[in-house]
Design a protein around this motif. Sequence first.
Motif, PDB file in Angstrom:
ATOM      1  N   THR A 176      -5.693  -6.100 -13.245  1.00 25.18           N
ATOM      2  CA  THR A 176      -5.397  -4.799 -13.441  1.00 25.18           C
ATOM      3  C   THR A 176      -6.623  -3.908 -13.302  1.00 25.18           C
ATOM      4  OG1 THR A 176      -5.260  -5.047 -15.692  1.00 25.18           O
ATOM      5  CG2 THR A 176      -3.419  -5.230 -14.527  1.00 25.18           C
TER       6      THR A 176
ATOM      7  N   LEU B 206       0.324  -2.583 -11.003  1.00 26.65           N
ATOM      8  CA  LEU B 206      -1.324  -2.682 -11.597  1.00 26.65           C
ATOM      9  C   LEU B 206      -1.838  -3.766 -11.213  1.00 26.65           C
ATOM     10  CD1 LEU B 206      -1.100  -0.964 -15.099  1.00 26.65           C
ATOM     11  CD2 LEU B 206      -1.412   0.167 -12.506  1.00 26.65           C
TER      12      LEU B 206
ATOM     13  N   LYS C 150      -8.707   3.610 -10.217  1.00 28.18           N
ATOM     14  CA  LYS C 150      -8.231   4.500  -9.120  1.00 28.18           C
ATOM     15  C   LYS C 150      -7.508   5.680  -9.734  1.00 28.18           C
ATOM     16  CE  LYS C 150      -8.279   0.954  -5.599  1.00 28.18           C
ATOM     17  NZ  LYS C 150      -7.218   0.502  -4.442  1.00 28.18           N
TER      18      LYS C 150
ATOM     19  N   THR D 168      -0.068  -4.861  -5.501  1.00 27.42           N
ATOM     20  CA  THR D 168      -0.030  -3.463  -5.053  1.00 27.42           C
ATOM     21  C   THR D 168      -1.482  -2.922  -4.843  1.00 27.42           C
ATOM     22  OG1 THR D 168       2.126  -3.176  -5.968  1.00 27.42           O
ATOM     23  CG2 THR D 168       0.677  -0.905  -5.380  1.00 27.42           C
ATOM     24  N   CYS D 169      -1.849  -2.310  -3.727  1.00 26.60           N
ATOM     25  CA  CYS D 169      -2.947  -1.638  -3.752  1.00 26.60           C
ATOM     26  C   CYS D 169      -3.021  -0.006  -3.956  1.00 26.60           C
ATOM     27  CB  CYS D 169      -3.914  -1.781  -2.635  1.00 26.60           C
ATOM     28  SG  CYS D 169      -5.456  -1.166  -2.473  1.00 26.60           S
ATOM     29  N   LEU D 170      -3.115   0.607  -5.133  1.00 26.27           N
ATOM     30  CA  LEU D 170      -2.785   1.867  -5.446  1.00 26.27           C
ATOM     31  C   LEU D 170      -4.063   2.757  -4.358  1.00 26.27           C
ATOM     32  CD1 LEU D 170      -1.788   2.341  -8.974  1.00 26.27           C
ATOM     33  CD2 LEU D 170      -0.643   2.524  -7.088  1.00 26.27           C
TER      34      LEU D 170
ATOM     35  N   HIS E 132       0.867  -1.093  -0.147  1.00 26.78           N
ATOM     36  CA  HIS E 132       0.091   0.049  -0.028  1.00 26.78           C
ATOM     37  C   HIS E 132       0.877   1.132   0.017  1.00 26.78           C
ATOM     38  CE1 HIS E 132      -3.776  -2.161   0.846  1.00 26.78           C
ATOM     39  NE2 HIS E 132      -3.004  -2.845   1.289  1.00 26.78           N
TER      40      HIS E 132
ATOM     41  N   ASP F 211      -3.535  -6.107  -8.708  1.00 29.32           N
ATOM     42  CA  ASP F 211      -4.107  -5.924  -7.580  1.00 29.32           C
ATOM     43  C   ASP F 211      -3.672  -6.785  -6.583  1.00 29.32           C
ATOM     44  OD1 ASP F 211      -5.618  -7.977  -8.284  1.00 29.32           O
ATOM     45  OD2 ASP F 211      -7.523  -6.917  -8.323  1.00 29.32           O
TER      46      ASP F 211
ATOM     47  N   ASN G 139      -6.831  -1.273  -9.927  1.00 27.26           N
ATOM     48  CA  ASN G 139      -6.019  -0.204  -9.841  1.00 27.26           C
ATOM     49  C   ASN G 139      -6.061   0.835 -10.923  1.00 27.26           C
ATOM     50  OD1 ASN G 139      -4.452  -0.698  -7.281  1.00 27.26           O
ATOM     51  ND2 ASN G 139      -3.100  -2.201  -8.527  1.00 27.26           N
TER      52      ASN G 139
END
Length: 532
Positions: free
Chosen positions: A500, A468, A506, A473-475, A447, A470, A503
């Motif tokens: 993808t 990208l 967002k 990573t969590c953008l 995060h 999920d 993310n």
Amino acid sequence: MKHSFIQLNDLPDEILMMILKKLTNIEVLYSLIGTNKRLNQIIYDFTFTNHLTLMISLSNGFTYPLSDPILDQFCSQILPKIHHKIKWLDLESSSMKRILLTTNYPNLTGLGLYNIHEETITDLFADENHFTHIFKNQILSLIIDINTNGQQNVSEDMIPIIFTYIFTTFTNLEYLKFNSSSIACPRLSFYIPSSFINSSNLLELHVNLEYFTECLYLCDGRFNRLHTLYVNILRIQSSNLIINNTEKLPKLKYFSLSCNNDIYDYDELILPLLHRMLNLIKLYLYLLVCNRETFIDGNEMKINIINYMPYLNTFIFNIYSYIYFNDQINLLSNEDIQKTFKNFKYNKIISCVDYFPKVEIGQCHIYSYPYQLEHYDAITNNFSGGLFTCVRRILLFDERSFEHEFFIQISQSFPFLEKLTVVNQKQQNNKSFRTSKNVNQNLSIIHYPHLNELDLTAVHIDYIKQFLFDTKTCLPNNVFLLIDYQLMKKVTRNFRRNTTRSNCNKLNTILFYRKLTFPEHFKDYFLHTNIL
């Protein structure tokens, strides 16, 4: 509201002061002045009246005037009642003249003037009846911020004119901060040094300069009582101009020098200037030094800096030095560099040494810890970790791959990260990642809660997946992404991939490189995203 005021009025003075200090002085005065005699007596206290910021300041450095109703009330009712208590005013260009002419300020000694435009210069300095005549001998401290909300509304030629106006206008000035919080604004540069720029009263100066020669001009004796000098210089390089860089500066006690561009003349320009500061107490250096045969380390600092400053008790620095190592065999390790700071009495020193065989360049980063800058550049796999609460912008670069664990460390070390740039063309070694949330639960999702800009324009495709997917990573929401269109198209499987989609949804804005035509379903993948 009346009942709440009765309850507020029942509190002891000490509790009231604690509550009101949680608010800005403007909020206290605007909300409570005239409520009753007791509250008036409290809010007229020096705490709430000596320093007023009559403008709106945003986190991005932009400034705006107060709303008309608030400004009207201050000018018609509040300022005339407390004018004799005010010692400092922070003002924005469009309303500053009205505020300064609303009443007299007999005890005003400090001014902060923000969002300066060329058209306001005449109002401020050329009209003696309105401004300079009133405050000529009164102002001791002055801040001039020429940030014009991202617009370059002040020409390069106007900057030295404004600087000259200041010293011909405020004859008793002791403190001056003359700069801009915007990188778009031109810096101070003297094409023809002016004899009008001098003062026997100035004690402290903060200024953004174009060239190193401007720094030498400021240190040529024209400010003969100067004890504190903070300079941020765009370019430090040799010049054909002959400028004195040998005369001692015995009055100078505090000096800060920063430059974000490569410096090729460190030994020829910077060291001679430092050798003139024989009575220095505090020194701050933020430099990128290139073209040396050896790294800058603790031994070099002791020999060429500290030994020239017998009174130095604070030395804070952030220095990158680069060498071409070619076919050298005995290359210094990070342990070798760290040993040179063994008996260093100034703060805790962190070092990080890297060698990049492809370009045959060695990098040594040394800095005082805790780290105080808002940016941290050229972070490699040798990054030793730590907590960097001041840092908002970082750049990651290496010829070796960045693995998932490395990005976990980055997110933990920079908890308030806002801008992240990745430069790495090496593919990741560990390809085992979750393609669904039921696989490999040991892989932590990373995060970046405060991230608002992500630059992936110079990366291998694996790092686009890293940010990208999920499952990795969590953008956060509202991220501005810079990216290669063809690589993103491939990672998202022509903008249809579910892994993808989260993310991508967002993203606030995307700036594409190598953009071709978009498929028809493209807009369905980016429902709320601006495409540049």
